[in-house]
Design an enzyme around this catalytic site. Structure first.
Site, PDB file in Angstrom:
ATOM      1  N   ARG A  89       0.814  -1.208   0.000  1.00  0.00           N
ATOM      2  CA  ARG A  89       0.000   0.000   0.000  1.00  0.00           C
ATOM      3  C   ARG A  89       0.854   1.269   0.000  1.00  0.00           C
ATOM      4  NH1 ARG A  89      -2.535  -3.522  -0.966  1.00  0.00           N
ATOM      5  NH2 ARG A  89      -4.633  -4.148  -0.350  1.00  0.00           N
ATOM      6  N   ASP A 120      17.278   3.879  26.262  1.00  0.00           N
ATOM      7  CA  ASP A 120      16.447   4.364  27.369  1.00  0.00           C
ATOM      8  C   ASP A 120      16.894   3.617  28.626  1.00  0.00           C
ATOM      9  OD1 ASP A 120      13.061   5.449  27.444  1.00  0.00           O
ATOM     10  OD2 ASP A 120      14.220   4.864  29.196  1.00  0.00           O
ATOM     11  N   LYS A 140      12.236  -0.320  29.460  1.00  0.00           N
ATOM     12  CA  LYS A 140      11.456   0.140  28.305  1.00  0.00           C
ATOM     13  C   LYS A 140      12.141  -0.207  26.975  1.00  0.00           C
ATOM     14  CE  LYS A 140       9.157   3.985  30.582  1.00  0.00           C
ATOM     15  NZ  LYS A 140       8.851   5.429  30.582  1.00  0.00           N
ATOM     16  N   ALA A 192      16.868  19.060  29.841  1.00  0.00           N
ATOM     17  CA  ALA A 192      18.288  18.788  30.069  1.00  0.00           C
ATOM     18  C   ALA A 192      18.788  17.707  29.101  1.00  0.00           C
ATOM     19  CB  ALA A 192      18.504  18.350  31.512  1.00  0.00           C
ATOM     20  N   THR A 193      17.996  16.640  28.927  1.00  0.00           N
ATOM     21  CA  THR A 193      18.409  15.577  28.003  1.00  0.00           C
ATOM     22  C   THR A 193      18.347  16.068  26.563  1.00  0.00           C
ATOM     23  OG1 THR A 193      17.431  14.032  29.568  1.00  0.00           O
ATOM     24  CG2 THR A 193      18.086  13.138  27.452  1.00  0.00           C
ATOM     25  N   CYS A 206      19.402  27.166  19.176  1.00  0.00           N
ATOM     26  CA  CYS A 206      19.078  28.386  18.424  1.00  0.00           C
ATOM     27  C   CYS A 206      17.604  28.747  18.616  1.00  0.00           C
ATOM     28  CB  CYS A 206      19.322  28.174  16.928  1.00  0.00           C
ATOM     29  SG  CYS A 206      21.038  28.031  16.461  1.00  0.00           S
ATOM     30  N   CYS A 215       6.236  15.419  31.676  1.00  0.00           N
ATOM     31  CA  CYS A 215       4.973  14.695  31.787  1.00  0.00           C
ATOM     32  C   CYS A 215       4.728  14.261  33.228  1.00  0.00           C
ATOM     33  CB  CYS A 215       4.996  13.458  30.893  1.00  0.00           C
ATOM     34  SG  CYS A 215       5.037  13.854  29.152  1.00  0.00           S
ATOM     35  N   CYS A 273      25.167  31.288  18.435  1.00  0.00           N
ATOM     36  CA  CYS A 273      24.818  30.078  19.185  1.00  0.00           C
ATOM     37  C   CYS A 273      26.084  29.384  19.684  1.00  0.00           C
ATOM     38  CB  CYS A 273      24.021  29.115  18.286  1.00  0.00           C
ATOM     39  SG  CYS A 273      23.652  27.542  19.094  1.00  0.00           S
TER      40      CYS A 273
HETATM   41 ZN   LIG Z   1      22.454  26.488  17.407  1.00  0.00          ZN
END
Ligand SMILES: [Zn+2]
Length: 263
Positions: free
Chosen positions: A20, A68, A92, A143-144, A185, A201, A258
């Site tokens: 498909r 993970d 996980k 942070a991650t 950025c 979450c 940056c």
């Molecule tokens: Zn950047």
């Protein structure tokens, strides 16, 4: 992209399974072959990682590698679509990879139970085997995301980052080799802001459909990028608002100052 297509072909099983898809206008055998020859590393096998990896593997992605360090909890089952009640307490990454292998044995799913850092990135991303074609950021904290962004820029690996909180989501696809901007950025110092980092979450809540929609949008962008070598989000951040059923695109440019991606 990676491997030349001339020496590859689709097997009868693959032609049957992806029938498909190869019928689609704008998606042909070459697109399917490009997807088959692609390797994706996904960081995070939770609310975003489950739907995104499932769609990519069903669609015919050649190799997916899930990273993970978390284990499945009862509160994950509301939205983490690859997991069942009997999986509670299991890692996980390996649980998701096992489900993906069942869903599509023609695709290769690998798992690493570890937390990605700048120090272990070369090893965990298996850079010795060549760069992955795409990094998928399916994590739930700033942070991650910042660490993954630094790794993307350092190794010059495209980064498709998605986020989902409450009834809202964001999506962007950064291509470091094009110098068109990175996560920093767009979001600047917010990624290093401790208050912002608290919006996950775990403490803000998330509607089950938000991670489902954003994981599927992430897969949609990945399929186009890998199969059609097209970035549908060049210079654009996608913002999705589930409460208003609205989606919009916001332009961005590389920040010439940056600290992460500007030379
Ligand atoms: Zn950047």
């Amino acid at each position: 992209m990676t491997t030349p297509l001339t020496h590859q072909e689709l097997t009868d099983d693959e032609l049957l399974r992806y029938a498909r898809q190869v019928l689609l206008d704008g998606w042909d055998i070459d697109a399917q072959l490009r997807l088959k020859s692609s390797r994706v590393v996904m960081i995070g096998a939770g609310g975003l990682g489950c739907p995104a990896s499932e769609i990519l593997v069903r669609a015919g992605l050649g190799q997916v590698h899930l990273i993970d360090d978390d284990v499945i909890e009862a509160s994950n089952l509301q939205r983490q679509t690859l997991f069942l009640p009997e999986d509670i307490g299991q890692p996980k990454a390996t649980t998701a990879a096992n489900k993906l292998k069942q869903i599509n044995p023609l695709s290769t799913a690998q798992a690493t139970v570890a937390r990605l850092s700048e120090d272990n990135a070369y090893e965990l991303l298996n850079m010795a085997a060549g760069k992955p074609d795409l990094l998928l950021d399916c994590t739930d904290n700033f942070a991650t995301r910042d660490i993954i962004n630094r790794i993307s820029v350092r190794f010059q690996i495209p980064l498709l980052t998605a986020s989902a909180i409450a009834m809202q989501g964001q999506l962007a696809l950064f291509e470091p080799h094009l110098q068109t901007g990175c996560y920093h950025c767009v979001f600047g110092s917010v990624v290093l802001d401790e208050a912002a980092d608290e919006r996950t979450c775990a403490n803000s809540g998330v509607l089950a459909s938000t991670t489902g929609v954003m994981g599927n949008l992430q897969a949609n962008a990945a399929l186009q990028y890998l199969g059609l070598t097209k970035n549908p989000l060049t210079g654009k951040l996608l913002l999705w608002d589930g409460s208003q059923m609205q989606q919009r695109l916001m332009g961005y440019r590389q920040d010439k100052n940056c600290p992460i991606c500007a030379v």
